[in-house]
Design an enzyme around this catalytic site. Sequence first.
Site, short mmCIF file in Angstrom:
data_model
loop_
_atom_site.label_atom_id
_atom_site.label_comp_id
_atom_site.label_asym_id
_atom_site.label_seq_id
_atom_site.Cartn_x
_atom_site.Cartn_y
_atom_site.Cartn_z
N GLU A 124 0.82 -1.22 0.00
CA GLU A 124 0.00 0.00 0.00
C GLU A 124 0.85 1.26 0.00
O GLU A 124 0.51 2.25 -0.66
CB GLU A 124 -0.91 -0.02 1.22
CG GLU A 124 -1.85 1.18 1.33
CD GLU A 124 -2.76 1.05 2.54
OE1 GLU A 124 -3.04 2.09 3.15
OE2 GLU A 124 -3.18 -0.07 2.85
N ASP A 125 1.98 1.25 0.73
CA ASP A 125 2.71 2.49 1.00
C ASP A 125 4.13 2.54 0.45
O ASP A 125 4.81 3.55 0.65
CB ASP A 125 2.77 2.73 2.51
CG ASP A 125 1.40 3.01 3.10
OD1 ASP A 125 0.55 3.51 2.36
OD2 ASP A 125 1.18 2.72 4.29
#
Length: 710
Positions: A124-125
């Site tokens: 996600e990051d």
Amino acid sequence: MSAEATNPVSAAEAAGPDAPSRRRARPRIDLRRLGRAALLGPTTRDRLPDAIGHVAEAHRAHHPDADLTVLRRAYVLAESSHRGQFRKSGEPYITHPLAVTLILAELGAETTTLTASLLHDTVEDTEVTLGQVREQFGDEVAYLVDGVTKLEKVDYGAAAEPETFRKMLVATGNDVRVMSIKLADRLHNMRTLGVMRPEKQARIAKVTRDVLIPLAERLGVQALKTELEDLVFAILHPEEYENTRALIAENTGAGDALATIAEHVSAVLREADIAAEVLVRPRHFVSVHRVRLKRGDLRGSDFGRLLVLVGEDADCYAVLGELHTCFTPVISEFKDFIAAPKFNLYQSLHTAVAAPDGAVAEVLIRTHQMHKVAEAGVVALGNPYVPAATGEGAAEPAEDGERADPTRPGWLSRLLDWQQATPDPDTFWTSLRADLAEDQEITVFHADGGTLGLPAGASCVDAAYAQHGEAAHACLGARVNGRLATLSTVLNDGDTVQLLLAQDTASGPSPEWLEHARTAAARIAITAWLQTHPETAKVPAAAPRPPAPVTADRRSGARLLADLPGIAATAVRPAGCCTPVPPDEITGFQVRGGSVTVHRTGCTAVGTMKRLGREPVTVHWGDTAECRVTLVAESFGRPRLLADLTEVIAAAGVAVVSATVEPPTEQRVRHTYTLQLPDAAGLPALMRAMRDVAGVYDVSRARRSASKED
């Protein structure tokens, strides 16, 4: 980034050093020191990095033979990929996945779950791809990481949050470990929410209250659920939280009363030659708050409960017999969740006994294994795809390509079924919150010998759709405990129900079934059938009448006028589902007998009526004077709440026509007021004033299912 904030102060910590602790104390972990250790990395190739040492220690406590090599590799990838990222409090970002993994390790999660937890934010990051995770750690870890990865707002806009939860729930249906990681992730973010703006804290806390806490309850993860409850309580109800905190602080010696009873219980069990461990379990903040609302003034023994741990199931009943022989039992408090476990796997015997001085102590009796499951729920079950007998191998995929999860609870299967029928994100989000808000309190038995878990107040309609799905459209009636009953019959815990289905599969539900449906699954299935069969819901045309102006509604006090060319004087009334008042934008629909029901234009019933082919009628407000409206105030219960609300209403110059207060459900209370306002324009200000009353978290216009003539 998925981490929402920092300021690592939990509700238990905020209570001060004298507050009771729910679990065995463990050393405090300094996140900044942990962050520095995380950045330094491993000292040698074969040694675990210092930063993950706490995780390894907790993991080995539950799994002494665990291979920590994969955890080391996962940590190295997570630390290097998150390097340079920081949380709002200034700690290195890697402290978040480390803290989430430590929570799961302390609950006894197996190695695969911990590996995925360390990596849960990488896709996600960071630049790490799901393919890289799959290549390095295998399909199961990749599945878990993908399950908790949020959908992008840039792609989904306002639907990102509900669609993310839909994605997680679907993934959870295939592997419950997905939601275990999500719950631990939310717990750490809630612990560290203090640096967020108050409005964002409140938004996150409300989603936690409405969605995550009910899911933790349903998955049996009580250790996470109770702490989440305290954290939400502190954010959404700071005044009540501080009062409870002060009450606990004032009763620091409360544990002495329970300790005395515990010593007496231990002596009794030793004399009976029953090997048992007797512990004092202090209540958490929300539990103390609920007990205070239920009992008023609290005694020392009310601040906790006794927990008796034994080796075997039979020992539980032996303990119960000794307690009821040597103490005065409070029979109304006895519950057997061993013979009839809760829907979330929970097992224990509950009882209460009175000491010679009159102090009443609640007692929980369970085995050590039951205690592990009571605290950690599905987390304690380990990998659901490894047969317990051999400890090797994974379950084969089902025919549809998904693995059949042996731990998937029935409520989750039903939730997954109805979510497929709600492609609209708003409808799904609303239905999910409503479904999770229902307390799964009753178990009914069906004719095939199985059981159904249903919310309190569920009817035979709900049981039909829970057991038969869409085949329940052909349900004609039921036998409850052997006697014929209508589909509207409300079921009680322990009832036996036999659903009677028509042989004609072309038959279907009537609109009246919606009035008796409590569960989202039943409501969605019935509504979908009615939408595809509009002829069943159409209203026969009214007979022509002499033209005349349509008159007013006597219930609201405001004049409602409808334009009906070619029809005579008839009743015009506001719909009970949305109770419109001036100056709401409104539309109307003709119902049986030729009368007109008026809805707010934004009412969900309007869309349903149009989809069913009902033609809207032009309506408008006439001269307005007084206005009658029904408001619902949702609140945490507390002393003087009713008095404070009525005082606010009276200060606004509003007359109370009627008022009802429903019995408290957990710590929540619902007040319903029918009010006569001198001017409808004052309604928004009145609702704001009621929301400002301490303990009130929502005030809304009364909404209910449309009646059958609507």
